[in-house]
Enzyme design. Structure first.
Site, PDB file in Angstrom:
ATOM      1  N   ASP A  42     -20.835   2.088  -2.199  1.00 27.62           N
ATOM      2  CA  ASP A  42     -19.418   2.104  -2.569  1.00 27.62           C
ATOM      3  C   ASP A  42     -19.083   0.935  -3.487  1.00 27.62           C
ATOM      4  OD1 ASP A  42     -17.777   3.423   0.415  1.00 27.62           O
ATOM      5  OD2 ASP A  42     -19.212   4.265  -0.997  1.00 27.62           O
ATOM      6  N   ALA A  43     -19.681  -0.216  -3.184  1.00 27.08           N
ATOM      7  CA  ALA A  43     -19.369  -1.399  -3.984  1.00 27.08           C
ATOM      8  C   ALA A  43     -19.844  -1.213  -5.421  1.00 27.08           C
ATOM      9  CB  ALA A  43     -20.030  -2.627  -3.374  1.00 27.08           C
ATOM     10  N   TYR A  45     -20.313   1.650  -6.888  1.00 22.92           N
ATOM     11  CA  TYR A  45     -19.466   2.696  -7.456  1.00 22.92           C
ATOM     12  C   TYR A  45     -18.168   2.077  -7.997  1.00 22.92           C
ATOM     13  CZ  TYR A  45     -16.799   7.044  -7.807  1.00 22.92           C
ATOM     14  OH  TYR A  45     -16.056   8.086  -8.275  1.00 22.92           O
ATOM     15  N   SER A  91       6.164  -5.989 -15.184  1.00 19.05           N
ATOM     16  CA  SER A  91       7.245  -6.307 -14.269  1.00 19.05           C
ATOM     17  C   SER A  91       8.360  -7.009 -15.053  1.00 19.05           C
ATOM     18  CB  SER A  91       6.736  -7.155 -13.119  1.00 19.05           C
ATOM     19  OG  SER A  91       6.164  -8.311 -13.636  1.00 19.05           O
ATOM     20  N   LEU A  92       9.363  -7.474 -14.360  1.00 17.33           N
ATOM     21  CA  LEU A  92      10.517  -8.063 -15.042  1.00 17.33           C
ATOM     22  C   LEU A  92      10.689  -9.522 -14.657  1.00 17.33           C
ATOM     23  CD1 LEU A  92      13.051  -5.187 -14.304  1.00 17.33           C
ATOM     24  CD2 LEU A  92      12.160  -5.787 -16.555  1.00 17.33           C
ATOM     25  N   GLU A 125      21.876  -1.500 -15.172  1.00 14.38           N
ATOM     26  CA  GLU A 125      21.680  -0.424 -14.195  1.00 14.38           C
ATOM     27  C   GLU A 125      21.114  -1.007 -12.916  1.00 14.38           C
ATOM     28  OE1 GLU A 125      18.728   0.604 -17.079  1.00 14.38           O
ATOM     29  OE2 GLU A 125      17.409   1.370 -15.510  1.00 14.38           O
ATOM     30  N   LYS A 127      18.752  -2.056  -9.906  1.00 18.31           N
ATOM     31  CA  LYS A 127      17.306  -2.206  -9.733  1.00 18.31           C
ATOM     32  C   LYS A 127      16.972  -1.555  -8.401  1.00 18.31           C
ATOM     33  CE  LYS A 127      13.604  -5.593 -10.018  1.00 18.31           C
ATOM     34  NZ  LYS A 127      12.871  -5.309  -8.794  1.00 18.31           N
ATOM     35  N   ASP A 129      15.041  -0.388  -5.186  1.00 12.20           N
ATOM     36  CA  ASP A 129      14.002  -1.028  -4.387  1.00 12.20           C
ATOM     37  C   ASP A 129      13.045   0.032  -3.845  1.00 12.20           C
ATOM     38  OD1 ASP A 129      12.595  -2.984  -3.171  1.00 12.20           O
ATOM     39  OD2 ASP A 129      14.084  -3.446  -1.631  1.00 12.20           O
ATOM     40  N   GLU A 183      11.422   5.054 -10.551  1.00 10.46           N
ATOM     41  CA  GLU A 183      11.214   4.537  -9.200  1.00 10.46           C
ATOM     42  C   GLU A 183      11.272   5.664  -8.166  1.00 10.46           C
ATOM     43  OE1 GLU A 183      10.757   1.339  -9.593  1.00 10.46           O
ATOM     44  OE2 GLU A 183      10.966   0.389  -7.624  1.00 10.46           O
ATOM     45  N   TYR A 235      13.891   5.663 -15.491  1.00  6.47           N
ATOM     46  CA  TYR A 235      14.583   4.589 -16.212  1.00  6.47           C
ATOM     47  C   TYR A 235      13.786   4.014 -17.373  1.00  6.47           C
ATOM     48  CZ  TYR A 235      11.794   1.881 -12.845  1.00  6.47           C
ATOM     49  OH  TYR A 235      10.773   1.384 -12.091  1.00  6.47           O
ATOM     50  N   LYS A 299      18.851  -4.438 -20.107  1.00  6.95           N
ATOM     51  CA  LYS A 299      17.883  -4.154 -21.170  1.00  6.95           C
ATOM     52  C   LYS A 299      18.599  -4.146 -22.514  1.00  6.95           C
ATOM     53  CE  LYS A 299      15.398  -1.179 -17.966  1.00  6.95           C
ATOM     54  NZ  LYS A 299      15.203   0.190 -17.457  1.00  6.95           N
ATOM     55  N   LYS A 323      18.920 -10.670  -9.863  1.00  8.07           N
ATOM     56  CA  LYS A 323      18.718 -10.350  -8.451  1.00  8.07           C
ATOM     57  C   LYS A 323      19.964 -10.671  -7.621  1.00  8.07           C
ATOM     58  CE  LYS A 323      14.953  -9.293  -7.253  1.00  8.07           C
ATOM     59  NZ  LYS A 323      13.631  -9.899  -7.158  1.00  8.07           N
ATOM     60  N   CYS A 428      -8.155 -34.335   7.088  1.00 11.04           N
ATOM     61  CA  CYS A 428      -8.282 -32.905   6.832  1.00 11.04           C
ATOM     62  C   CYS A 428      -8.642 -32.181   8.125  1.00 11.04           C
ATOM     63  CB  CYS A 428      -9.371 -32.687   5.783  1.00 11.04           C
ATOM     64  SG  CYS A 428      -9.826 -30.954   5.598  1.00 11.04           S
ATOM     65  N   CYS A 431     -12.413 -30.851   7.839  1.00  6.67           N
ATOM     66  CA  CYS A 431     -13.627 -31.677   7.766  1.00  6.67           C
ATOM     67  C   CYS A 431     -13.424 -33.087   8.283  1.00  6.67           C
ATOM     68  CB  CYS A 431     -14.154 -31.722   6.335  1.00  6.67           C
ATOM     69  SG  CYS A 431     -13.109 -32.676   5.228  1.00  6.67           S
ATOM     70  N   CYS A 446      -7.262 -33.287   0.695  1.00  9.67           N
ATOM     71  CA  CYS A 446      -8.439 -33.670   1.460  1.00  9.67           C
ATOM     72  C   CYS A 446      -9.372 -34.394   0.500  1.00  9.67           C
ATOM     73  CB  CYS A 446      -9.094 -32.392   1.994  1.00  9.67           C
ATOM     74  SG  CYS A 446     -10.815 -32.616   2.423  1.00  9.67           S
ATOM     75  N   CYS A 452     -16.036 -31.206   2.186  1.00  9.83           N
ATOM     76  CA  CYS A 452     -15.129 -30.344   2.956  1.00  9.83           C
ATOM     77  C   CYS A 452     -15.597 -28.905   2.788  1.00  9.83           C
ATOM     78  CB  CYS A 452     -13.696 -30.488   2.489  1.00  9.83           C
ATOM     79  SG  CYS A 452     -12.597 -29.362   3.384  1.00  9.83           S
TER      80      CYS A 452
HETATM   81  S1  IVH Z   1      12.516  -1.430 -16.086  1.00  9.85           S
HETATM   82  C1  IVH Z   1       9.116  -3.116 -18.816  1.00  9.85           C
HETATM   83  N1  IVH Z   1      14.455  -0.577 -14.574  1.00  9.85           N
HETATM   84  O1  IVH Z   1      11.374  -3.320 -10.883  1.00  9.85           O
HETATM   85  C2  IVH Z   1      10.061  -3.086 -17.680  1.00  9.85           C
HETATM   86  N2  IVH Z   1      12.525  -1.443 -13.495  1.00  9.85           N
HETATM   87  O2  IVH Z   1      10.530  -6.087 -11.195  1.00  9.85           O
HETATM   88  C3  IVH Z   1      10.064  -1.810 -16.961  1.00  9.85           C
HETATM   89  N3  IVH Z   1      12.606  -1.337 -11.064  1.00  9.85           N
HETATM   90  O3  IVH Z   1       8.071  -2.616 -11.753  1.00  9.85           O
HETATM   91  C4  IVH Z   1      10.867  -1.833 -15.730  1.00  9.85           C
HETATM   92  N4  IVH Z   1      14.578  -0.385 -10.901  1.00  9.85           N
HETATM   93  O4  IVH Z   1       9.312  -0.940 -10.275  1.00  9.85           O
HETATM   94  C5  IVH Z   1      13.245  -1.132 -14.597  1.00  9.85           C
HETATM   95  N5  IVH Z   1      16.215   0.261 -13.354  1.00  9.85           N
HETATM   96  C6  IVH Z   1      15.033  -0.281 -13.392  1.00  9.85           C
HETATM   97  C7  IVH Z   1      14.319  -0.570 -12.216  1.00  9.85           C
HETATM   98  C8  IVH Z   1      13.071  -1.176 -12.313  1.00  9.85           C
HETATM   99  C9  IVH Z   1      13.544  -0.837 -10.237  1.00  9.85           C
HETATM  100  C10 IVH Z   1      11.353  -1.942 -10.634  1.00  9.85           C
HETATM  101  C11 IVH Z   1      10.114  -1.433 -11.302  1.00  9.85           C
HETATM  102  C12 IVH Z   1       9.454  -2.630 -11.910  1.00  9.85           C
HETATM  103  C13 IVH Z   1      10.061  -3.749 -11.134  1.00  9.85           C
HETATM  104  C14 IVH Z   1      10.065  -5.023 -11.940  1.00  9.85           C
END
Ligand code: IVH
Length: 750
Positions: A42-43, A45, A91-92, A125, A127, A129, A183, A235, A299, A323, A428, A431, A446, A452
């Site tokens: 598996d490893a 693979y 991510s953002l 818009e 975010k 979860d 999402e 989105y 955005k 946030k 420590c 050690c 340490c 250590c």
């Molecule tokens: S835009 C290039 N819009 O938040 C950026 N993300 O912290 C594309 N998420 O991985 C993301 N609501 O899973 C965008 N209205 C929204 C969102 C959103 C939730 C999540 C998404 C992303 C994460 C980033």
């Protein structure tokens, strides 16, 4: 060809290697699924699949139609096939305060070089979860669905996505290639009902709707997914054969016209004030929406501006998540444990009576360092009103986003009688060596260094790991063995490269005569080590295991500095500025928590500036620090730990010993396609179509190195109006000089 690292494959080698891997993996699949008799482990693979995915990520255009990445259920160890995203899923960045939003808008204006009369519009818009999902449609048909995974490769969950009502399986009038991103989430009502059903069936209940959604989407049996009420908000998008619209809002509406659900609270706003106003509107509705959200995403609306703004290493410049304030909960701190990390840092961890914070059960929290426990920041300024933390205390815990839980406050009125002040160990726990603090550093290390075992072994394992030196025949098991060896020990990375020399020493039992070794295996190991004596700069830096310096950061740093000694000089030079930055960070965090508790808006900027001003930083250090954090993809935390590593006497000495043994190869420019890859470019004079920052980021993303002054090493000078001495010098040295249009024609003629 398996021995050539992916970064070093030529295009032709990559094509041949993809063909070979496709064969080998298909055979392994047949053996595994059909004959139920695996031919490779598996490893092995997984290693081959990862190699295949890494080659595809480097040469996306060579990806085969029968690519192993796209095969459902092909990865026996994980259960899901892997899919390499055609466009990475990023991510953002986060904003917490209103002023962070103003700064975000300001940064964008500055980057784009807009004047006061030009307005930038944004969408705002919720975010959601949940968990993100990428849906790929070809000729209007859903061909696969993939989770985000590590951003470049996700899991193939197509069968499961097909069970979700709000995901259309066919779309009419769609572009030939359409990747829709959004999402997957579960509503509160569906979540409650699911948990009731789970309880009745004697199955596990989920902690929160997000876990329930994730657990349901990642079911190996899609019938189970079908029985779970999942929903999907669209989105964003990935690869497209034709643009959807000219604006974010237009594109989202287009997705709605294809049959996707889009969030009804999405709105176009004309600047930070109206963004924040919409944030408050959404925040006020949060409790009654019927699904979890954890902030508001902003955005840039115009897609041409999004394209110009582009990306940092993992986040777009054109979007940010604002946030909601962190949730807080009280619980009992049962004990304080000390963990010894790879770098020797003693990290105190609070063991808590489990408590739910923001839907997640928390039982550990970081306590940072001994000053933090004592109620002081690293400059001796009080935090939490100077209250210390003791075992048995009643503490308030918070989580902000995905970060490790932290302690916001302690209720001293509930302190158990006789609870003693916490005595941070001066030795420590692993050690027994002295654990000391150096001037200006809040962390106790340490001093055991190579003695250590916890520290040294973890470091070595990381060093020899696949993404590090990847020495054949020297894995975690051998590291344990050599570490304990009294005659031929490996206790630090440099020891690996002196192993053969030491083995040749007459007084020792030769490795080949040891139990479990023979002439062949010993000489093979020495050869494998010798092969890695010449190593790519980025790989070597990553292998050192410096905190925050991951693969991507190591590569970015290597590309920027080119030679080891330049990096070393920058890290040493930036030390004073880094310490000032840390002090400012700590002061800011303390103020943010105090403000949240007192229910007022934080005085973040004043607090930060004040803390910075208290540390008088020499100009040279400021310059070195700016150079580091100015590198695309390098943030303050990477820069900070880099300066930490070079300021730590032990770590520094071990690095120097290692460097003495190696030949560090300068990095090659990443994109072979680009006509400016590997070239050194200097910009001078004023640019009219883009700002300096944009020009620099774009050049670097094409593999060029941007320098501040003209020298013999300069390949291209881009001279705008007003170019002075640099243009004269370039002309004298016979360097190619382009105006802005000439430069754009060169890079856009790709
Ligand atoms: S835009 C290039 N819009 O938040 C950026 N993300 O912290 C594309 N998420 O991985 C993301 N609501 O899973 C965008 N209205 C929204 C969102 C959103 C939730 C999540 C998404 C992303 C994460 C980033």
């Amino acid at each position: 060809m398996d021995s050539i690292i992916v970064e070093e494959l030529t295009r032709d080698q990559a094509r041949a290697e993809l063909a070979r891997l496709s064969d080998v993996l298909a055979q392994a699949n047949d053996a595994y699924h059909g004959a139920d008799a695996p031919e490779i482990s598996d490893a092995e693979y997984d290693r081959l699949k990862l190699r295949n995915a890494a080659i595809e990520a480097r040469f996306p255009e060579l990806k085969r139609s029968d690519s192993p990445s796209d095969q459902v259920g092909a990865a026996p160890s994980s259960g899901f096939g892997k899919i390499t995203h055609a466009v990475s899923m990023l991510s953002l960045g986060n904003a917490f305060e209103d002023e962070d939003v103003a700064e975000f808008a300001q940064r964008i204006r500055k980057y784009l070089g807009l004047d006061a009369s030009e307005n930038v519009q944004f969408t705002a818009e919720p975010k959601i979860d949940g968990l993100s999902l990428s849906l790929r449609y070809e000729s209007g048909k859903l061909v696969h669905a993939a989770t985000r995974g590590d951003g470049s490769t996700g899991e193939n969950v197509t069968d499961n996505a097909c069970t979700i009502d709000s995901i259309p399986q066919e779309i009419s009038d769609a572009p030939d290639v359409l990747e829709v991103r959004g999402e997957v989430y579960m509503s509160h009502a569906d979540f409650e009902a699911l948990n009731v059903r789970q309880t009745e069936a004697g199955e596990k209940v989920f902690a929160n709707p997000r876990n329930a959604a994730a657990g349901s989407l990642r079911q190996l049996d899609s019938k189970i997914t079908k029985s779970r009420p999942l929903r999907f908000f669209a989105y964003a998008w990935g690869e497209l054969s034709t643009p959807l619209a000219q604006t974010q809002m237009g594109a989202i509406e287009k997705l709605a016209s294809f049959g996707f659900e889009i969030n009804p609270l999405t709105k176009v706003c004309d600047g930070p004030t109206s963004l924040v106003a919409h944030y408050r509107t959404i925040e006020a509705q949060r409790a009654t929406l019927g699904y979890d959200i954890d902030g508001v995403v902003y955005k840039v609306d115009r897609l041409d501006l999004q394209a110009r703004l582009g990306f940092r290493s993992t986040t777009p410049r054109w979007a940010i998540a604002h946030k909601f304030p962190a949730e807080l909960a009280w619980t009992r701190l049962e004990a304080i444990d000390i963990q010894v990390g790879r770098t020797g840092a003693l990290s105190p961890v609070a063991r808590l009576a489990p408590v739910t914070v923001g839907g997640v059960v928390v039982s550990n929290a970081t306590l940072h360092n001994e000053d933090y426990i004592a109620g002081r920041d690293s400059k001796g300024v009080e935090i939490r009103g100077g209250k210390d933390i003791r075992e048995g205390d009643w503490v308030q815990v918070y989580r902000a986003g995905d970060v490790i839980p932290k302690i916001a406050d302690v209720d001293v009125t509930k302190r158990p009688d006789g609870a003693a002040e916490y005595a941070f160990p001066a030795t420590c726990p692993e050690c027994g060596s002295d654990a000391v603090r150096e001037e200006g550093d809040a962390v106790r290390y340490c001093t055991g260094g190579i003695i250590c075992p916890a520290q040294a072994k973890e470091k070595l394992k990381h060093f020899v790991a696949r993404k590090g030196f990847d020495i054949e025949g020297l894995g975690a098991k051998q590291v344990e063995m050599f570490y304990e060896d009294s005659e031929l020990p490996i206790r630090e990375p440099a020891d690996i490269f002196t192993l053969a020399r030491r083995d040749a020493d007459n007084g020792l039992t030769k490795l080949k005569n040891r139990h479990g070794w023979g002439a062949q295996s010993a000489s093979k190991l020495f050869e494998a080590i010798e092969e890695k004596r010449k190593i790519a700069f980025g790989r070597m830096l990553f292998a050192l295991g410096i905190r925050h310096v991951g693969e991507a950061a190591a590569k970015d740093l290597a590309l920027h500095f080119g030679e080891w000694h330049f990096l070393k000089e920058a890290a040493e030079g930036a030390r004073a500025a880094a310490l000032a930055w840390r002090a400012a960070d700590e002061a800011e965090e303390a103020e943010r928590i105090a403000a949240a508790r007192e229910g007022r808006r934080g005085r973040i900027k004043e607090t930060r500036d004040g803390a910075m001003a208290r540390c008088a930083v020499p100009m040279g250090s400021k310059v070195a620090w700016e150079d580091l954090v100015g590198i695309d993809g390098i943030g303050a935390s990477v820069a900070m730990s880099l300066t930490d590593a070079f300021a730590n006497t032990h770590e520094r000495a071990a690095i120097d010993r290692l460097v003495n043994e190696l030949e560090i190869a300068p990095p090659e420019a990443p994109s072979q396609e680009s006509p400016v890859a590997g070239k050194t470019v200097v910009f001078t004079g004023s640019l009219e179509k883009m700002t300096r920052a944009e020009a620099k980021a774009r050049a670097e993303s094409l593999g060029a190195k941007v320098a501040g002054s003209v020298s013999r090493k300069t390949d291209i000078l881009v001279a705008g109006p007003g170019a002075g001495s640099k243009a004269a010098k370039a002309a004298e040295l016979g360097i190619k000089i382009l105006d802005e249009d000439g430069w754009l024609a060169l890079i856009e003629g790709l």
